[in-house]
Design an enzyme around this catalytic site. Structure first.
Site, mmCIF file in Angstrom:
data_model
loop_
_atom_site.group_PDB
_atom_site.id
_atom_site.type_symbol
_atom_site.label_atom_id
_atom_site.label_comp_id
_atom_site.label_asym_id
_atom_site.label_seq_id
_atom_site.Cartn_x
_atom_site.Cartn_y
_atom_site.Cartn_z
ATOM 1 N N GLU A 7 -0.363 5.944 -6.738
ATOM 2 C CA GLU A 7 -0.819 7.176 -6.103
ATOM 3 C C GLU A 7 -0.451 8.359 -6.978
ATOM 4 O O GLU A 7 0.338 8.224 -7.912
ATOM 5 C CB GLU A 7 -0.188 7.329 -4.723
ATOM 6 C CG GLU A 7 1.324 7.454 -4.774
ATOM 7 C CD GLU A 7 1.963 7.572 -3.399
ATOM 8 O OE1 GLU A 7 1.237 7.765 -2.409
ATOM 9 O OE2 GLU A 7 3.182 7.478 -3.329
ATOM 10 N N HIS A 46 5.782 12.826 1.012
ATOM 11 C CA HIS A 46 7.061 12.220 0.664
ATOM 12 C C HIS A 46 7.666 12.881 -0.574
ATOM 13 O O HIS A 46 6.980 13.511 -1.360
ATOM 14 C CB HIS A 46 6.927 10.704 0.489
ATOM 15 C CG HIS A 46 5.871 10.300 -0.468
ATOM 16 N ND1 HIS A 46 4.537 10.328 -0.152
ATOM 17 C CD2 HIS A 46 5.952 9.850 -1.736
ATOM 18 C CE1 HIS A 46 3.842 9.911 -1.189
ATOM 19 N NE2 HIS A 46 4.664 9.624 -2.161
#
Length: 87
Positions: A7, A46
């Site tokens: 990602e 995150h």
């Protein structure tokens, strides 16, 4: 084979590309990087996941991986087809 779901943000995928390139990892690697359409310059949910448009971007990760010999797919549904071609 190793299948990588990566990602945007951070640099682990580029580190993997370096390990493939220098021969530390010898198994075939197939990679999918999520987030290609995400806008740059924002922090994600995150810690540490931020795309600044250069480092950590989907494009920079795909380029580093491809240049190291990793099979990079644009759609995760293409992974089985690439796996089949490796056998």
């Amino acid at each position: 084979a190793i299948v990588l779901f990566g990602e945007i943000g951070t640099s682990q995928e580029e580190r993997l590309a370096a390990l493939v390139k220098d021969g530390t990892i010898t198994k075939p690697v197939i990679a999918y990087i999520a987030g290609a359409a995400a806008p740059t310059g924002i922090r994600y949910s995150h810690a540490g996941a931020k795309s600044d448009g250069v480092e950590g971007s989907a494009q920079s990760k795909k380029l580093a991986l491809a240049e190291s010999g990793v099979h990079v797919v644009d759609r995760y549904v293409d992974i089985p087809k690439v796996l089949d071609s490796l056998q």
